[in-house]
Motif scaffolding. Structure first.
Motif, PDB file in Angstrom:
ATOM      1  N   PRO B 329       0.841  -1.199   0.000  1.00 27.26           N
ATOM      2  CA  PRO B 329       0.000   0.000   0.000  1.00 27.26           C
ATOM      3  C   PRO B 329       0.879   1.253   0.000  1.00 27.26           C
ATOM      4  N   ALA B 330       0.321   2.307  -0.519  1.00 19.81           N
ATOM      5  CA  ALA B 330       1.087   3.550  -0.595  1.00 19.81           C
ATOM      6  C   ALA B 330       1.524   3.971   0.805  1.00 19.81           C
ATOM      7  N   ARG B 331       2.826   4.183   0.924  1.00 19.40           N
ATOM      8  CA  ARG B 331       3.326   4.604   2.239  1.00 19.40           C
ATOM      9  C   ARG B 331       3.683   6.074   2.159  1.00 19.40           C
ATOM     10  N   ARG B 332       3.815   6.662   3.297  1.00 20.58           N
ATOM     11  CA  ARG B 332       4.275   8.052   3.302  1.00 20.58           C
ATOM     12  C   ARG B 332       5.564   8.084   4.081  1.00 20.58           C
ATOM     13  N   LEU B 333       6.647   8.257   3.398  1.00 20.25           N
ATOM     14  CA  LEU B 333       7.916   8.326   4.096  1.00 20.25           C
ATOM     15  C   LEU B 333       8.287   9.787   4.196  1.00 20.25           C
ATOM     16  N   ASP B 334       8.159  10.323   5.361  1.00 17.39           N
ATOM     17  CA  ASP B 334       8.448  11.751   5.503  1.00 17.39           C
ATOM     18  C   ASP B 334       9.944  11.982   5.386  1.00 17.39           C
ATOM     19  N   GLY B 335      10.276  13.146   4.948  1.00 11.08           N
ATOM     20  CA  GLY B 335      11.683  13.488   4.812  1.00 11.08           C
ATOM     21  C   GLY B 335      12.261  13.093   3.472  1.00 11.08           C
ATOM     22  N   GLU B 336      11.653  12.129   2.818  1.00 14.41           N
ATOM     23  CA  GLU B 336      12.141  11.749   1.489  1.00 14.41           C
ATOM     24  C   GLU B 336      11.698  12.809   0.479  1.00 14.41           C
ATOM     25  N   PRO B 337      12.472  12.999  -0.583  1.00 12.35           N
ATOM     26  CA  PRO B 337      11.995  13.935  -1.612  1.00 12.35           C
ATOM     27  C   PRO B 337      10.740  13.383  -2.276  1.00 12.35           C
ATOM     28  N   LEU B 338       9.955  14.289  -2.834  1.00  7.34           N
ATOM     29  CA  LEU B 338       8.686  13.897  -3.449  1.00  7.34           C
ATOM     30  C   LEU B 338       8.938  12.897  -4.586  1.00  7.34           C
ATOM     31  N   LEU B 339       9.824  13.277  -5.489  1.00  2.08           N
ATOM     32  CA  LEU B 339      10.130  12.382  -6.604  1.00  2.08           C
ATOM     33  C   LEU B 339      11.638  12.331  -6.759  1.00  2.08           C
ATOM     34  N   GLU B 340      12.155  11.124  -6.839  1.00  2.00           N
ATOM     35  CA  GLU B 340      13.590  10.987  -6.985  1.00  2.00           C
ATOM     36  C   GLU B 340      13.900  10.021  -8.118  1.00  2.00           C
ATOM     37  N   GLN B 364       8.590  19.021  -2.761  1.00  2.00           N
ATOM     38  CA  GLN B 364       7.237  19.559  -2.548  1.00  2.00           C
ATOM     39  C   GLN B 364       7.133  20.996  -3.077  1.00  2.00           C
ATOM     40  N   GLY B 365       6.123  21.223  -3.915  1.00  2.00           N
ATOM     41  CA  GLY B 365       5.872  22.585  -4.360  1.00  2.00           C
ATOM     42  C   GLY B 365       6.884  23.170  -5.328  1.00  2.00           C
ATOM     43  N   GLU B 366       7.844  22.384  -5.754  1.00  2.00           N
ATOM     44  CA  GLU B 366       8.872  22.893  -6.653  1.00  2.00           C
ATOM     45  C   GLU B 366       8.346  22.997  -8.083  1.00  2.00           C
ATOM     46  N   ARG B 367       8.906  23.938  -8.857  1.00  2.65           N
ATOM     47  CA  ARG B 367       8.543  24.044 -10.268  1.00  2.65           C
ATOM     48  C   ARG B 367       9.759  23.747 -11.118  1.00  2.65           C
ATOM     49  N   LEU B 368       9.651  22.636 -11.862  1.00  2.00           N
ATOM     50  CA  LEU B 368      10.780  22.210 -12.679  1.00  2.00           C
ATOM     51  C   LEU B 368      10.434  22.368 -14.154  1.00  2.00           C
ATOM     52  N   GLY B 369      11.252  23.142 -14.880  1.00  2.00           N
ATOM     53  CA  GLY B 369      11.043  23.281 -16.314  1.00  2.00           C
ATOM     54  C   GLY B 369      11.945  22.312 -17.047  1.00  2.00           C
ATOM     55  N   ILE B 370      11.460  21.781 -18.166  1.00  2.00           N
ATOM     56  CA  ILE B 370      12.316  20.901 -18.960  1.00  2.00           C
ATOM     57  C   ILE B 370      12.347  21.421 -20.382  1.00  2.00           C
ATOM     58  N   LEU B 398       8.863   7.533  -5.454  1.00  2.00           N
ATOM     59  CA  LEU B 398       7.840   8.530  -5.149  1.00  2.00           C
ATOM     60  C   LEU B 398       7.713   8.539  -3.628  1.00  2.00           C
ATOM     61  N   ARG B 399       8.086   9.633  -2.999  1.00  2.00           N
ATOM     62  CA  ARG B 399       8.149   9.713  -1.529  1.00  2.00           C
ATOM     63  C   ARG B 399       8.891   8.512  -0.948  1.00  2.00           C
ATOM     64  N   GLY B 400       9.986   8.168  -1.579  1.00  2.00           N
ATOM     65  CA  GLY B 400      10.838   7.117  -1.048  1.00  2.00           C
ATOM     66  C   GLY B 400      10.422   5.713  -1.437  1.00  2.00           C
ATOM     67  N   GLN B 401       9.288   5.580  -2.108  1.00  2.00           N
ATOM     68  CA  GLN B 401       8.829   4.242  -2.456  1.00  2.00           C
ATOM     69  C   GLN B 401       9.059   3.975  -3.950  1.00  2.00           C
ATOM     70  N   ASN B 402       9.634   2.828  -4.249  1.00  2.00           N
ATOM     71  CA  ASN B 402       9.893   2.475  -5.644  1.00  2.00           C
ATOM     72  C   ASN B 402       8.566   2.376  -6.400  1.00  2.00           C
ATOM     73  N   ILE B 403       8.471   3.096  -7.506  1.00  2.00           N
ATOM     74  CA  ILE B 403       7.162   3.111  -8.201  1.00  2.00           C
ATOM     75  C   ILE B 403       6.821   1.762  -8.820  1.00  2.00           C
ATOM     76  N   LEU B 404       7.838   0.927  -9.053  1.00  2.00           N
ATOM     77  CA  LEU B 404       7.531  -0.396  -9.604  1.00  2.00           C
ATOM     78  C   LEU B 404       6.816  -1.272  -8.584  1.00  2.00           C
ATOM     79  N   GLU B 405       6.928  -0.874  -7.315  1.00  2.00           N
ATOM     80  CA  GLU B 405       6.232  -1.647  -6.293  1.00  2.00           C
ATOM     81  C   GLU B 405       4.838  -1.108  -6.002  1.00  2.00           C
ATOM     82  N   MET B 406       4.481  -0.060  -6.692  1.00  2.00           N
ATOM     83  CA  MET B 406       3.147   0.527  -6.460  1.00  2.00           C
ATOM     84  C   MET B 406       2.230   0.131  -7.603  1.00  2.00           C
ATOM     85  N   ARG B 407       0.940   0.173  -7.310  1.00  2.00           N
ATOM     86  CA  ARG B 407      -0.023  -0.040  -8.389  1.00  2.00           C
ATOM     87  C   ARG B 407       0.082   1.133  -9.359  1.00  2.00           C
TER      88      ARG B 407
END
Lengths: 591, 592
Positions: B329-340, B364-370, B398-407
């Motif tokens: 299940p989606a976890r919330r790991l505080d302190g981890e960056p939002l997306l890494e 959190q709240g950052e604006r990234l241009g590409i 995503l918040r410290g959790q590998n996205i391949l392990e998420m739905r």
């Protein structure tokens, strides 16, 4: 947009529209006549056949005469054989005629639609138009062959049966008089129901398929929005609607089939009832007559079982004919019928030209005045929507209905034939369109009177000959669809050469916006240079080098001429052109 | 080994057994009635032949009329009851296959063209329906007719029965032999029609260009071969049909000949009555179609088999969720960056990397241009982050959790991703906005909020039926910019932690663009915006410059500006895009 009312009721469609097909069928008159002459023969055979059975029984079997029995039985078999041959020939001839007619009509329709004015095309969905040329003809050929033609025979056979019944026994034949009106009513009633439910389910299928395509096209969007369950639900809704509409069709179909089947049994009962009452009155019906009569009753009902479906098909045919004819009847052409006689070089002049597209309120061109004297080049620049392409569309007589005047060689183009005008112009559209076929074919595009020498000349002029001569088969090199086996630059050069074939007095060039590899770019620039020097040229330019080479530059903004003059003059003026040029190449923020 | 057809039958047809059973019973009763009528008639005929008084048979003829009426009801019932499971099956299979299509990774599904998928949904499932409805009815019909009719005939005279039936055998063989040829020529016609439809719609859509180039003749010459091919295939079909169908007439004739010749001899010899001949005649009529349809039934089976296999090609594809090993299940790991994203690499085939060692973090709240030109790998990167594509090298957390392990659905709930192309449905504005949500649960306030934010609210209010206006093919056409903003509003309607926008406002005009950027910058979510426009990149906290799958620079806009301008001028050095608001679209997306 010409909307077709799908709910056209049965009554609204007139059978007379079937006769509008005759001009198309006339070239195949012989086939049609041959087929038509077979029909009464087939009907006559099915009328006579039960009579041989009756003779075999009454004169052969019941009298104990075996050789007579065999003679009549053989006659019966011979009639079957004859019936097979005649109905076979009939179906081959008439269907061939119909399919030929369909082929010719389809060609004519596509050809007609392609000639209709672009202004008309602007308001059409090309997919829906294509349906007219494809599935409408499909429906038409199916309904004509399996519906109309075979029901004509069915009705004839039916008539033959009734006559045969009267020959056998006028008394028993009364049954036919009783049953036929009932059957006719049943068939007509069911065919209406079937037609309605068929249309309804087709409509439902169309929306289901439309949704499916959109959903699959948008697959990623659906996934990203986590909308899979919602989309599945909507699909199921549409699917259920389609299923229910289909089910109604199935219901009527089953009911009609069973009703006619049941009526055939009931008729048999009535025949026997009359026979029983008849003999007690001393009419003297024989066993052979009864057997033959029962066979008539069977023959009578076999075609009737299908007649309802065929009638529904007939309605489909009428709808298709109406749609096809209304399209063939359209005459939204750009006006003009005079031949074009321009000298080798001509000047172009626009005088106070204003124009709006049919439904849009605002003017796309406002009082545009400029001129390009014979042998000079004019670059038109401006942002998207400024009216650049409208200028060349009007010049090429793709659209009509403008105010002011457009003169070529001091003569208004208004009374001239549109395709003749374009035949005197070499036009390079912005989108490169190449077709499957040889390079030579792609250069001429079916234009008559173009020799190989003309093609080579045009290619040589812009330097396209260099690469073409290195291709296997040179000018006969087979270009794949969309020109996928040629480089971008090569494709562009072919289109350039195409425009120059036959030395047209005017060349119109709509430069491509997308950038390409430097090598191709160099080739194209070189070719553009050659074209600009050759004759009177109007170019919608995106490349700075092209613009600089032109004798005159027209800066268009919101449909109005903002600046007009030679590049040097405009630079000196320090206006809009100067501004654009000084931005140079880097224009990531060119707004 | 069960075949796909059997599996489908077990799953979808077997549960309908009650309908089949009811239909079968009704069919048996119909057969009994239909067979009884000639028997009753026989008695009348025999009496007629013998010259006995007929008055006593009046009730008998009335009984036939009564049976005729019963026949209508019961035959309708039998047909309905057997056809219904077919329709139910068709709808159920269609629902399931479509639903499956939506849940398969797009990279797998994109191996099939949309035309192919639609054709499988339509034609192949229709084949199944025909097999499980028409096929079933005909099989039952043939069985009952063989049992009832033939045995009835045999009880009159076995030899006559054999003689009368024998011509049916060559007829059966002929049908079996001709049917594949018939379908072959029909298929040829359909295929030519498919090609022609493609060419004609292409031709019509390019009517302007064709007229411009006076290429009318050339276009017609392109259409002629297929038009001729259709004609030829159709004529061939008629030849085959002509050979098959009227043959039935002649074979019926042969049966009748046998009946008269042999039957006549038997009557003369006193073994049979005239009524028997008549009954025989009727029975032969009844046999013809079911026996002729044996060939058709065989063909129905032959076509249903590959159809079921083609459907299993789709329904056998693994769903997205299946590929996820452990769905914690989606976890919330505080302190981890939002997306890494770290050391991410990707390639379609082995020879060229589309993404090469990509690493960055988003807080959190950052604006990234590409910034990146066509083919720089931006869209691939976004597809991987939102799990439209899978990856092997590197990791995305995503918040410290590998996205391949998420739905995948959980990832997409956190990350809203706006594709380059606005993909909308031909439905109402409201339905489009609420796509995938329950329309009734979405308040008007929410609709207003998201559309105002996407600067499309005023446009919607100007539409004739505002939220309920139909858009797209059947309704009002929207401009490219309006479509993009509507798709953006649809995205903004859903709460998300990260919003990725892949060049989504390329067709939006200058003024609207300014307002749009202002309102986008106000969202609380972290933003990733890919764009070519400096006006969009400038307000971003950081700008990432990509080229050929690699990050070539990463920093504040002021730091990367020079590089961006170099790349831009390299690319379009010789083109002067005079105020054109068009940007070149080349989708590097997985599909379409």
């Amino acid at each position: 947009m010409n909307k077709i009312d799908h709910k056209s009721s049965v009554g609204a469609l007139s059978f007379a529209s079937l006769f509008t097909l005759w001009p198309w069928l006339r070239p195949n008159k012989k086939l049609v006549l041959a087929g038509a002459s077979m029909m009464p023969v087939v009907a006559a055979i099915s009328m006579v056949q039960p009579l041989t059975v009756q003779r075999a029984i009454d004169e052969g079997i019941l009298k104990g005469n075996f050789s007579t029995t065999m003679n009549w039985a053989t006659a019966c078999l011979a009639l079957s054989l004859a019936s097979y041959i005649f109905s076979g020939v009939q179906s081959l001839t008439t269907s061939t005629a119909v399919h030929r007619m369909i082929r010719d009509m389809r060609t004519a329709l596509v050809s007609h639609v392609l000639r209709l004015a672009p202004a008309w095309h602007d308001h059409q969905i090309s997919g829906a138009l294509a349906t007219r040329a494809t599935s409408d003809f499909d429906t038409l050929s199916e309904s004509l062959n399996q519906g109309v033609l075979s029901s004509i025979i069915d009705i004839m056979v039916l008539g033959g049966c009734v006559i045969g019944m009267f020959i056998l026994s006028a008394k028993l034949a009364i049954v036919a008089v009783i049953v036929l009106p009932v059957i006719t009513w049943v068939v007509i009633w069911f065919s209406r129901k079937l037609n309605d439910s068929m249309l309804e389910s087709r409509r439902n299928l169309a929306s289901l398929n439309g949704f499916t395509q959109e959903a699959l096209t948008s697959l990623n969007a659906v996934k990203l929005l986590n909308a899979e369950p919602g989309v599945t639900k909507r699909f199921a809704q549409l699917n259920r609607k389609f299923r229910d509409a289909q089910l109604e069709n199935v219901y009527y179909d089953s009911l009609m089939f069973s009703t006619i089947d049941g009526i055939s049994s009931i008729t048999l009962g009535i025949v026997l009832f009359i026979a029983i009452k008849g003999t007690s009155l001393g009419d003297g019906l024989t066993a052979g007559i009864m057997v033959a009569f029962v066979q008539y009753v069977q023959q009578l009902f076999e075609p009737l079982k299908m007649l309802g479906t065929k009638m529904a098909m007939l309605q489909g045919a009428l709808t298709s004919i109406q749609r096809i004819q209304s399209l063939l009847g359209r005459s939204d052409f750009v006006p003009g019928d005079q031949p074009v006689k321009w000298p080798e070089t001509v000047g172009i002049r626009f005088e106070n030209v204003s124009f709006r597209y049919r439904d849009q309120g605002s003017l796309v061109l406002k009082n545009v005045t400029f001129d390009a004297p014979a042998g000079t080049s004019l670059a038109i620049i401006g942002s998207t929507g400024s009216g650049k392409s409208t200028i060349i569309k009007l010049l090429a007589k793709l659209y009509s209905g403008y105010e002011g005047s457009i003169l070529v060689g001091n003569q208004s183009i208004e009374p001239l034939r549109p395709d003749a005008v374009r035949a005197h112009m070499g036009i390079v559209p912005q989108d490169i369109v190449l077709f499957e076929g040889s390079i030579a074919f792609n250069m001429t595009l079916g234009r008559e009177g173009v020799t190989r020498a003309d093609i080579v000349d045009a290619c040589r002029l812009i330097g396209a000959d260099l690469f073409i001569e290195q291709l296997p088969g040179t000018y006969d090199f087979q270009v794949r669809e969309q020109g996928s086996n040629l480089s971008h630059g090569q494709r562009q050069l072919i289109v350039f050469a195409r425009a120059l074939i036959g030395k047209p007095p005017i060349v119109i060039l709509d430069e491509a916006t997308s950038s390409i590899d430097p090598q191709s770019e160099a080739l194209i620039q070189e070719a553009t240079k050659k074209i600009l020097q050759s004759r009177t040229v109007v170019v919608i330019a995106h490349r700075l080098e092209t613009i600089k080479r032109c004798d005159k530059v027209l800066v268009l903004e919101h449909g109005e001429v903002r600046e007009l003059g030679s590049p040097a003059e405009l630079i000196a003026k320090k206006g809009r052109y100067h501004e654009l040029v000084s931005l140079g190449g880097a224009h990531i923020s060119s707004q | 080994m069960t075949t796909p057809l059997k599996r489908l039958g077990r799953k979808y047809a077997a549960p309908q057994w009650r309908w089949y059973l009811g239909g079968t019973v009704a069919l048996i009763i119909t057969n009994i009635i239909v067979l009884e009528i000639p028997q009753l008639a026989k008695k009348v005929i025999n009496a007629l032949a013998a010259g006995t008084p007929l008055d006593s048979f009046t009730t008998l003829s009335l009984a036939i009329i009564g049976l005729g009426l019963a026949q209508v009801l019961i035959r309708t019932t039998s047909r309905m009851m057997i056809f219904w499971p077919g329709r139910a099956l068709e709808a159920a299979v269609k629902d399931d296959v479509f639903s499956h299509m939506l849940r398969v990774p797009s990279s797998l599904l994109s191996r099939f063209s949309i035309g192919d998928l639609t054709s499988r949904l339509n034609n192949d499932i229709t084949q199944l329906r025909i097999f499980f409805a028409f096929g079933a009815l005909q099989v039952l019909n043939v069985i009952f007719i063989s049992i009832f009719t033939v045995s009835k005939m045999a009880s009159i005279d076995p030899i006559l029965t054999a003689l009368a039936i024998s011509p049916m055998i060559p007829m059966l063989l002929l049908t079996k032999f001709m049917m594949p040829r018939l379908y072959k020529s029909m298929r040829e016609s359909t295929e030519a029609m498919g090609r022609l439809t493609g060419k004609i719609s292409e031709t019509f859509s390019q009517a302007h260009v064709i007229q411009t180039m006076n290429a009318h003749g050339a276009m017609m010459s392109r259409i002629t071969p297929d038009n001729d091919a259709i004609f030829e295939a159709n004529v061939r079909t008629i030849w085959i049909r002509t050979l098959i169908w009227p043959v039935m007439i002649i074979l019926m004739g042969l049966s009748q000949f046998a009946t008269l010749a042999w039957g006549g001899r038997q009557i003369i010899a006193g073994h049979l009555s005239v009524g028997d001949i008549m009954a025989f005649n009727i029975y032969i009529g009844m046999l013809t179609f079911p026996f002729a349809s044996l060939g058709i039934i065989l063909n129905v089976y032959q076509r249903a088999k590959p159809a079921s296999e083609r459907l299993e090609d789709i329904s056998g594809l693994a769903k997205e969720d299946d590929a996820t090993q452990s769905l914690s299940p989606a976890r919330r790991l505080d302190g981890e960056p939002l997306l890494e994203v770290s050391h991410l690499s990707f390639s379609w085939t082995d020879d060229r990397r589309v993404l090469d060692d990509i690493s960055f973090t988003l807080c959190q709240g950052e604006r990234l241009g590409i910034y990146g030109s066509i083919g720089s790998g931006k869209s691939t990167l976004f597809n991987i982050i939102t799990r439209l594509l899978s990856y092997k090298e590197g990791s995305i957390k995503l918040r410290g959790q590998n996205i391949l392990e998420m739905r995948p659905s959980a990832v997409r709930k956190s990350i809203a991703y706006g594709l380059q192309q606005p993909l909308l449905f031909s439905e109402s504005v409201r339905s489009n906005l609420c796509l995938g949500l329950d329309e009734e649960q979405v308040s008007l306030y929410e609709l207003e909020r998201c559309t105002k934010q996407a600067q499309v609210y005023d446009d919607i209010m100007r539409l004739p039926e505002t939220w309920d206006t139909l858009i797209g093919e059947k309704g009002i056409k929207l401009s490219g910019g309006q479509k993009q903003r509507l798709a953006l509003a649809r995205l903004l309607l859903r709460p998300a932690e990260i919003i990725i926008l892949d060049d989504v406002i390329s067709a939006v005009d200058h003024d609207t663009e300014h307002r749009l950027i202002d309102s986008l910058l106000k969202t609380k979510a972290a933003l990733v915006i890919a764009s070519h426009r400096t006006s969009i990149l400038e307000p971003c906290d950081k700008v990432l410059v990509m080229k050929e799958g690699r990050i070539v620079s990463f920093g504040k806009f002021s730091e990367v500006r020079a590089l961006i301008e170099t790349i831009a001028s390299e690319e379009e050095a010789k083109s002067i895009d005079l105020g054109s608001k068009k940007s070149v679209h080349e989708s590097t997306e997985v599909r379409i």
